[in-house]
Design a protein around this motif. Structure first.
Motif, PDB file in Angstrom:
ATOM      1  N   TRP A   1     112.139  39.388  19.777  1.00  0.00           N
ATOM      2  CA  TRP A   1     110.711  38.903  19.523  1.00  0.00           C
ATOM      3  C   TRP A   1     110.428  37.276  19.734  1.00  0.00           C
ATOM      4  CZ3 TRP A   1     108.004  42.157  15.127  1.00  0.00           C
ATOM      5  CH2 TRP A   1     108.171  43.523  15.293  1.00  0.00           C
TER       6      TRP A   1
ATOM      7  N   THR B   1     108.375  35.616  22.245  1.00  0.00           N
ATOM      8  CA  THR B   1     108.674  36.067  23.631  1.00  0.00           C
ATOM      9  C   THR B   1     107.221  37.084  23.860  1.00  0.00           C
ATOM     10  OG1 THR B   1     109.731  37.903  23.163  1.00  0.00           O
ATOM     11  CG2 THR B   1     111.214  36.383  23.384  1.00  0.00           C
ATOM     12  N   PRO B   2     107.078  37.145  25.330  1.00  0.00           N
ATOM     13  CA  PRO B   2     106.002  38.270  25.578  1.00  0.00           C
ATOM     14  C   PRO B   2     106.207  39.654  24.768  1.00  0.00           C
ATOM     15  CG  PRO B   2     106.832  36.941  27.563  1.00  0.00           C
ATOM     16  CD  PRO B   2     107.911  36.747  26.487  1.00  0.00           C
ATOM     17  N   GLN B   3     107.392  40.050  24.545  1.00  0.00           N
ATOM     18  CA  GLN B   3     107.636  41.164  24.044  1.00  0.00           C
ATOM     19  C   GLN B   3     107.044  41.048  22.631  1.00  0.00           C
ATOM     20  OE1 GLN B   3     111.772  42.328  23.093  1.00  0.00           O
ATOM     21  NE2 GLN B   3     111.431  44.575  22.606  1.00  0.00           N
TER      22      GLN B   3
ATOM     23  N   ARG C   1     104.819  38.888  21.278  1.00  0.00           N
ATOM     24  CA  ARG C   1     103.401  38.624  21.082  1.00  0.00           C
ATOM     25  C   ARG C   1     102.892  40.094  21.409  1.00  0.00           C
ATOM     26  NH1 ARG C   1     101.018  34.386  21.803  1.00  0.00           N
ATOM     27  NH2 ARG C   1     102.412  33.063  22.805  1.00  0.00           N
ATOM     28  N   LYS C   2     103.585  41.024  22.281  1.00  0.00           N
ATOM     29  CA  LYS C   2     102.809  42.394  22.476  1.00  0.00           C
ATOM     30  C   LYS C   2     102.935  43.246  21.307  1.00  0.00           C
ATOM     31  CE  LYS C   2     103.229  46.453  25.422  1.00  0.00           C
ATOM     32  NZ  LYS C   2     103.664  46.982  26.671  1.00  0.00           N
ATOM     33  N   LEU C   3     104.125  43.115  20.604  1.00  0.00           N
ATOM     34  CA  LEU C   3     104.538  44.176  19.888  1.00  0.00           C
ATOM     35  C   LEU C   3     103.921  43.675  18.173  1.00  0.00           C
ATOM     36  CD1 LEU C   3     107.984  45.348  20.590  1.00  0.00           C
ATOM     37  CD2 LEU C   3     105.882  46.624  21.088  1.00  0.00           C
TER      38      LEU C   3
ATOM     39  N   PRO D   1     101.154  41.248  17.175  1.00  0.00           N
ATOM     40  CA  PRO D   1     100.163  40.256  17.584  1.00  0.00           C
ATOM     41  C   PRO D   1      99.886  39.419  16.227  1.00  0.00           C
ATOM     42  CG  PRO D   1      99.609  42.334  17.813  1.00  0.00           C
ATOM     43  CD  PRO D   1     100.778  42.550  17.846  1.00  0.00           C
TER      44      PRO D   1
ATOM     45  N   THR E   1     100.067  35.317  16.783  1.00  0.00           N
ATOM     46  CA  THR E   1      98.675  34.751  17.193  1.00  0.00           C
ATOM     47  C   THR E   1      98.084  33.708  16.165  1.00  0.00           C
ATOM     48  OG1 THR E   1      98.067  36.891  18.289  1.00  0.00           O
ATOM     49  CG2 THR E   1      96.128  35.415  17.787  1.00  0.00           C
TER      50      THR E   1
END
Length: 332
Positions: free
Chosen positions: A48, A294-296, A298-300, A302, A306
């Motif tokens: 993450w 990482t993008p992962q 941020r997605k899992l 937020p 954020t």
């Protein structure tokens, strides 16, 4: 300066794991100044966290005197890599930064309610790491026998115990006069409901619970950096805090909704004569003290990754690492 990275596992034979089936495991990670010829490579495993390139298992940079040492303690449910942003920056400045995964209270292994309830065991984890010789042999070179400590959230609680804070009340015990607005953290929302059943069935838990108010101070730790301390610190004995004479620096965020700065940082600072206090402005929340995502990630998660508009997490990490390096540098 290249930054070296190593990891390993220590076993604390003085305490059992929560199952009572063997010694307490202490997995660790270290960031350190590497020899000038070391080659840094990008971390490849899924995470993450966005992690900086490191020289894995590189030789420790030779030095005329022992490298200063900082022990790092992650937050509730976190992992050693959660303080990579601070460890890497300290290593670039010549420090050896050693982080431990706190058994039962870390995402590096299955969560256990005992680990979330018995936060005082985390202080013994840090002391046990300082006792252990295996990681020193693995890193090689000269490393100070004394250390500083830095901790985030529950890790701040850990750091304060090592400085001499004593537990008057555990956060979720019914006798605590300071009632938490929650019955547990985000990772274990029904945590308070586990106390009575564990006291009935677990000898390991009963033994730990009975020693919650003992003295966990360690004279080998010279100073503490306390990052976004959680509500658990409100259970410290005020008298024990007033007796602490070692240097302490408290850093929090002005928009922390998990551990509001006025309630937690402010209360702790009011009971610590001589402690420094920095409240970062501009909408700084609790999780700014974990790495960039990482993008992962941020997605899992937020809610963790954020930040408010205008907040640059990397810049804040730079600022806090500079505070830490100056603070620790004035002590070692």
């Amino acid at each position: 300066m290249p930054v070296g990275f190593a990891k390993g596992l220590c076993l604390d034979a003085n305490r059992t794991n929560w199952e009572g089936s063997g010694p307490r495991p202490l997995s660790w990670a270290a960031w350190y100044p590497a020899d000038d010829g070391a080659v840094e490579t990008t971390v490849s495993e899924a995470s993450w966290f966005w992690l900086k390139p490191v020289a894995r298992d590189a030789a420790l940079k030779p030095a005329a005197r022992p490298h200063p040492l900082v022990l790092l303690s992650h937050g509730t449910g976190g992992v050693a890599a959660g303080l990579e942003w601070l460890a890497h920056r300290l290593a670039q400045r010549g420090f050896v930064a050693l982080a431990v995964n706190h058994h039962g209270h870390t995402g590096a292994e299955p969560y256990r309610p005992e680990g979330f309830l018995c936060l005082w065991e985390r202080a013994s984890d840090i002391s046990a790491m300082l006792d252990d010789r295996s990681w020193r042999r693995q890193l090689g070179g000269m490393i100070s026998a004394h250390a500083c400590v830095a901790g985030f959230s529950a890790g701040a609680y850990t750091a304060m115990l090592l400085m001499g804070a004593r537990v008057a009340y555990s956060q979720f015990e019914s006798a605590n006069p300071i009632k938490s607005p929650h019955r547990g953290p985000r990772e274990f929302p029904d945590l308070a409901d586990h106390i009575s059943p564990l006291l009935e069935r677990s000898e390991v838990f009963r033994a730990s619970w009975s020693r919650r108010s003992k003295d966990y101070s360690d004279p080998r730790f010279d100073a503490a950096l306390v990052l976004a301390p959680g509500r658990s610190v409100l259970g410290f004995s005020a008298e024990s805090l007033k007796r602490i004479a070692k240097p302490i620096r408290i850093v929090g965020g002005d928009a922390d909704t998990i551990a509001p700065a006025q309630e937690c940082c402010g209360w702790l600072h009011s009971h610590l004569p001589g402690a420094g206090l920095d409240i970062l402005k501009g909408g700084v929340d609790h999780y700014v003290f974990v790495p960039e995502p990482t993008p992962q990630g941020r997605k899992l998660a937020p809610d963790i990754f954020t930040d408010a508009d205008g907040i640059d997490r990397r810049s804040i990490h730079d600022e806090v690492a500079s505070i830490a390096a100056r603070f620790f540098g004035s002590v070692v």
